[in-house]
Design a protein around this motif. Structure first.
Motif, PDB file in Angstrom:
ATOM      1  N   LEU A   1       1.151  -1.153  -0.007  1.00 21.35           N
ATOM      2  CA  LEU A   1       0.434   0.112   0.080  1.00 21.35           C
ATOM      3  C   LEU A   1       0.990   1.216  -0.344  1.00 21.35           C
ATOM      4  CD1 LEU A   1      -3.161  -0.410   2.701  1.00 21.35           C
ATOM      5  CD2 LEU A   1      -3.263  -1.054  -0.008  1.00 21.35           C
ATOM      6  N   SER A   2       2.020   1.448  -0.541  1.00 21.79           N
ATOM      7  CA  SER A   2       2.621   2.324  -0.770  1.00 21.79           C
ATOM      8  C   SER A   2       3.365   2.582  -1.917  1.00 21.79           C
ATOM      9  CB  SER A   2       3.967   1.944   0.278  1.00 21.79           C
ATOM     10  OG  SER A   2       3.840   1.213   1.458  1.00 21.79           O
ATOM     11  N   LEU A   3       3.595   4.078  -1.913  1.00 19.54           N
ATOM     12  CA  LEU A   3       3.951   5.044  -3.250  1.00 19.54           C
ATOM     13  C   LEU A   3       4.898   4.638  -3.576  1.00 19.54           C
ATOM     14  CD1 LEU A   3       2.996   8.706  -2.122  1.00 19.54           C
ATOM     15  CD2 LEU A   3       1.702   7.117  -3.503  1.00 19.54           C
ATOM     16  N   HIS A   4       5.426   4.296  -5.435  1.00 20.09           N
ATOM     17  CA  HIS A   4       6.487   3.438  -6.084  1.00 20.09           C
ATOM     18  C   HIS A   4       6.592   5.127  -7.446  1.00 20.09           C
ATOM     19  CE1 HIS A   4       7.527   0.582  -3.464  1.00 20.09           C
ATOM     20  NE2 HIS A   4       5.705  -0.118  -3.251  1.00 20.09           N
ATOM     21  N   ASP A   5       7.964   4.935  -6.866  1.00 15.99           N
ATOM     22  CA  ASP A   5       7.795   5.396  -8.326  1.00 15.99           C
ATOM     23  C   ASP A   5       8.326   5.103  -9.920  1.00 15.99           C
ATOM     24  OD1 ASP A   5       9.790   6.616 -11.039  1.00 15.99           O
ATOM     25  OD2 ASP A   5      11.391   7.014  -9.773  1.00 15.99           O
ATOM     26  N   MET A   6       7.393   4.460 -10.615  1.00 14.06           N
ATOM     27  CA  MET A   6       7.061   3.931 -11.668  1.00 14.06           C
ATOM     28  C   MET A   6       7.235   4.183 -12.807  1.00 14.06           C
ATOM     29  SD  MET A   6       6.132   1.711  -9.814  1.00 14.06           S
ATOM     30  CE  MET A   6       5.399  -0.027 -11.195  1.00 14.06           C
ATOM     31  N   GLY A   7       7.971   4.892 -12.657  1.00 14.46           N
ATOM     32  CA  GLY A   7       9.120   5.543 -13.757  1.00 14.46           C
ATOM     33  C   GLY A   7       8.056   6.673 -14.827  1.00 14.46           C
ATOM     34  N   PRO A   8       8.536   7.294 -15.949  1.00 13.63           N
ATOM     35  CA  PRO A   8       7.913   8.072 -16.740  1.00 13.63           C
ATOM     36  C   PRO A   8       7.198   7.082 -17.530  1.00 13.63           C
ATOM     37  CG  PRO A   8      10.025   7.197 -18.484  1.00 13.63           C
ATOM     38  CD  PRO A   8       9.920   6.671 -16.216  1.00 13.63           C
ATOM     39  N   GLY A   9       7.023   6.513 -17.787  1.00 12.96           N
ATOM     40  CA  GLY A   9       5.802   5.390 -18.543  1.00 12.96           C
ATOM     41  C   GLY A   9       4.270   5.941 -18.018  1.00 12.96           C
ATOM     42  N   LEU A  10       4.177   5.780 -16.912  1.00 14.73           N
ATOM     43  CA  LEU A  10       3.048   5.696 -15.688  1.00 14.73           C
ATOM     44  C   LEU A  10       3.369   6.785 -15.334  1.00 14.73           C
ATOM     45  CD1 LEU A  10       3.089   2.570 -14.293  1.00 14.73           C
ATOM     46  CD2 LEU A  10       1.626   2.944 -16.094  1.00 14.73           C
ATOM     47  N   ASP A  11       3.559   8.152 -15.890  1.00 12.00           N
ATOM     48  CA  ASP A  11       3.888   9.935 -15.178  1.00 12.00           C
ATOM     49  C   ASP A  11       2.643  10.143 -15.727  1.00 12.00           C
ATOM     50  OD1 ASP A  11       4.624  12.476 -14.570  1.00 12.00           O
ATOM     51  OD2 ASP A  11       6.201  12.112 -14.488  1.00 12.00           O
ATOM     52  N   ASP A  12       1.835  10.856 -15.832  1.00 12.90           N
ATOM     53  CA  ASP A  12       0.663  11.284 -16.542  1.00 12.90           C
ATOM     54  C   ASP A  12       0.679  12.475 -15.656  1.00 12.90           C
ATOM     55  OD1 ASP A  12      -0.582  11.289 -13.544  1.00 12.90           O
ATOM     56  OD2 ASP A  12      -1.949  10.048 -14.485  1.00 12.90           O
ATOM     57  N   GLY A  13       1.870  13.150 -14.852  1.00 16.87           N
ATOM     58  CA  GLY A  13       2.089  14.917 -15.243  1.00 16.87           C
ATOM     59  C   GLY A  13       1.224  15.680 -13.854  1.00 16.87           C
ATOM     60  N   LEU A  14       0.436  14.318 -13.083  1.00 16.29           N
ATOM     61  CA  LEU A  14      -0.506  15.235 -12.283  1.00 16.29           C
ATOM     62  C   LEU A  14      -0.305  14.437 -10.894  1.00 16.29           C
ATOM     63  CD1 LEU A  14      -2.914  17.176 -11.773  1.00 16.29           C
ATOM     64  CD2 LEU A  14      -3.966  15.194 -11.315  1.00 16.29           C
ATOM     65  N   PRO A  15       0.897  15.340  -9.723  1.00 20.94           N
ATOM     66  CA  PRO A  15       0.948  15.147  -8.106  1.00 20.94           C
ATOM     67  C   PRO A  15      -0.565  15.857  -8.058  1.00 20.94           C
ATOM     68  CG  PRO A  15       2.402  17.312  -9.009  1.00 20.94           C
ATOM     69  CD  PRO A  15       1.069  17.187 -10.328  1.00 20.94           C
ATOM     70  N   GLU A  16      -0.857  14.595  -7.118  1.00 21.17           N
ATOM     71  CA  GLU A  16      -1.656  14.303  -6.165  1.00 21.17           C
ATOM     72  C   GLU A  16      -0.984  14.434  -4.014  1.00 21.17           C
ATOM     73  OE1 GLU A  16      -4.929  12.386  -7.080  1.00 21.17           O
ATOM     74  OE2 GLU A  16      -5.428  11.198  -5.159  1.00 21.17           O
ATOM     75  N   GLY A  17      -1.844  15.112  -3.436  1.00 20.54           N
ATOM     76  CA  GLY A  17      -0.782  15.018  -1.858  1.00 20.54           C
ATOM     77  C   GLY A  17       0.284  14.407  -1.910  1.00 20.54           C
ATOM     78  N   ASP A  18       1.262  13.659  -0.977  1.00 16.56           N
ATOM     79  CA  ASP A  18       2.207  13.218  -1.208  1.00 16.56           C
ATOM     80  C   ASP A  18       2.530  13.057  -1.977  1.00 16.56           C
ATOM     81  OD1 ASP A  18       1.887  14.879   1.214  1.00 16.56           O
ATOM     82  OD2 ASP A  18       1.623  12.446   2.208  1.00 16.56           O
ATOM     83  N   ALA A  19       1.885  12.397  -3.279  1.00 21.23           N
ATOM     84  CA  ALA A  19       2.143  11.609  -3.770  1.00 21.23           C
ATOM     85  C   ALA A  19       2.654  12.553  -5.386  1.00 21.23           C
ATOM     86  CB  ALA A  19       1.745  10.863  -4.583  1.00 21.23           C
ATOM     87  N   LYS A  20       4.261  11.773  -5.804  1.00 23.20           N
ATOM     88  CA  LYS A  20       4.487  12.538  -7.253  1.00 23.20           C
ATOM     89  C   LYS A  20       3.604  12.510  -8.477  1.00 23.20           C
ATOM     90  CE  LYS A  20       9.283  14.600  -5.722  1.00 23.20           C
ATOM     91  NZ  LYS A  20       8.586  13.137  -4.201  1.00 23.20           N
ATOM     92  N   SER A  21       3.707  13.018  -9.534  1.00 21.87           N
ATOM     93  CA  SER A  21       3.314  12.673 -10.629  1.00 21.87           C
ATOM     94  C   SER A  21       3.298  11.048 -11.050  1.00 21.87           C
ATOM     95  CB  SER A  21       3.125  13.494 -11.916  1.00 21.87           C
ATOM     96  OG  SER A  21       4.803  13.611 -12.073  1.00 21.87           O
ATOM     97  N   PHE A  22       4.635  11.108 -10.754  1.00 23.74           N
ATOM     98  CA  PHE A  22       4.863   9.868 -11.681  1.00 23.74           C
ATOM     99  C   PHE A  22       5.289   8.214 -10.180  1.00 23.74           C
ATOM    100  CE2 PHE A  22       8.815  11.302 -10.331  1.00 23.74           C
ATOM    101  CZ  PHE A  22       9.311  11.592  -8.603  1.00 23.74           C
TER     102      PHE A  22
END
Ligand code: HEC
Ligand code: HEC
Length: 367
Positions: free
Chosen positions: A279-300
């Motif tokens: 249930l934790s956040l992970h950097d999933m790389g540029p392919g899944l980066d949609d450019g929109l951060p949310e709360g503590d989560a970066k866009s990727f």
């Protein structure tokens, strides 16, 4: 979605009332009907929880440009140079593509898919698809948006007390932005259906309209509690009895279990939760980066989704839409989209023989 066995009479009655709210169709304020499910809109996405989470299940994206968003939605925001997000001046934080009679929906959405071909090291070809969304009116150059399919919600009551290796405040939503189920449900009422409540007292108003009702809360605190009790008690999905043991071994070998942790302890009791997630956040790389951060989560960054329930999902549809926007048609494509912290795992999967890849996929089909 029958109540689980062993509930007290009172709890069972509250579960039934929660189920009626989950399945019930909300109506605009001031309309007559058989129940007190009023306060819909003025802007909304769908009229009931069940319209997106049918039988507690997951949603799917539109097939193509002519298709409506039925069980998916679009988050949006204006992102500045340092990654700060502000609500979009026209659409706020979510596009409501439906509205009550006499009010215009915020936007018209049209989704297209771009095909990206690829090859495994052994030469076998595959095709991935990436969403390309058209929003009218044009949201402008600084806007970024994120397509989200409805998440499966069976078993979430077990995820709430699960003890995570790396605890953080958020755990619900594709980006783990909501801390608890009640907050997630309250946000869903407000954002997806336009129902104000104790946590969200400001109605979402169309541009130019100032009085949109709400204020004191269009759903009572008791009803929100019953809805939440219902969602918490939904039993987890069934897995199959037979597991592909070679596939299970390979799942661990290529590092899937680092994030999709098979089992974690629970604060609620001695029985661990077998959900295949941290249930934790992970950097999933540029392919899944949609450019929109949310709360503590970066866009990727995305929350590792539980893999329990894949057996049921894939028994209905081998190519069921997976990942936050449903771009993956089945688990193989989902793995191929993994990047960032999961890149090595994806590459190791790709380097397996076709036979071994099939073992791993077979194992996922049993979860
Ligand atoms: C328009 C479709 C839609 C409607 C209607 C809707 N949801 Fe959702 N639901 C979603 C989407 C999309 C997500 C993922 C949100 C995100 O991460 O951005 C979600 C996530 C959730 C989650 C979190 C699951 C998890 O594993 O973290 C819960 C719980 C939930 N919804 C409950 C509800 C309830 C209760 C209602 C009715 C009040 C509701 N939803 C109405 C689409 C919908
Ligand atoms: C670094 C952590 C990490 C590793 C390692 C990892 N995953 Fe994931 N996985 C995720 C995240 C995060 C997502 C959600 C991405 C998204 O929605 O865009 C995901 C999504 C998925 C999904 C789609 C689930 C759904 O409900 O949509 C499947 C299936 C999956 N992973 C399987 C695997 C397999 C198999 C492996 C090993 C080959 C693996 N993952 C390795 C983090 C990881």
């Amino acid at each position: 979605m029958a109540p689980p066995a062993g509930l007290s009479e009172d709890t069972r009655a509250a579960y039934e009332r929660g189920r009626l709210i989950f399945n019930g169709h909300f109506r605009p304020s001031g309309t007559q009907g058989p129940d007190d499910l009023v306060g819909l809109g003025p802007l909304y996405n769908r009229i009931s929880c069940a319209s997106c989470h049918s039988a507690g299940g997951r949603g799917f994206p539109p097939d193509g440009p002519g298709d409506n968003f039925l069980t998916a939605l679009v988050r949006i925001g204006v992102v500045d140079a340092v990654g700060g997000v502000t609500p979009h001046p026209l659409f706020g934080t979510q596009i409501q593509d439906r509205a009550v009679p006499g009010v215009d929906p915020e936007a018209k959405l049209s989704l297209n898919w771009e095909i990206q071909p690829g090859k495994y090291p052994d030469g076998q070809a595959y095709e991935l698809r990436k969403p390309s969304l058209d929003i009218q009116p044009d949201p402008g150059a600084l806007a970024h948006w994120s397509i989200r399919i409805a998440q499966p919600i069976r078993g979430i009551g077990l995820l709430e007390p699960m003890i995570l290796p790396k605890d953080s405040t958020g755990r619900f939503g594709w980006k783990a932005s909501e801390p608890t189920i009640v907050m997630q449900n309250a946000a869903a009422l407000a954002q997806d259906m336009g129902i104000t409540n104790v946590f969200h007292q400001m109605p979402i108003c169309p541009k130019g309209q100032t009085d949109c009702g709400g204020g004191s809360g269009e759903i009572s605190g008791i009803s929100l509690a019953e809805l939440t009790l219902f969602t918490k008690l939904l039993p987890p999905p069934d897995s199959t009895d037979v597991k592909d043991t070679k596939g299970e071994y390979l799942f661990h070998l290529v590092g899937c279990a680092a994030c999709h942790i098979p089992e974690l302890p629970s604060r609620a009791g001695p029985i661990p939760v077998r959900a295949y997630t941290d249930l934790s956040l992970h950097d999933m790389g540029p392919g899944l980066d949609d450019g929109l951060p949310e709360g503590d989560a970066k866009s990727f960054e995305w929350r590792t989704p539980p893999l329990w329930g894949l057996a049921e999902t894939l028994a209905k549809d081998r190519a069921a839409p997976l990942l936050h926007d449903g771009r993956a048609r089945g688990p193989e494509e989902a793995i191929l989209w993994h990047g960032g912290e999961a890149l090595k795992s994806r590459n190791d999967f790709m380097a397996l023989s076709q036979e071994d890849r099939n073992h791993l996929l077979e194992f996922l089909k049993g979860l």
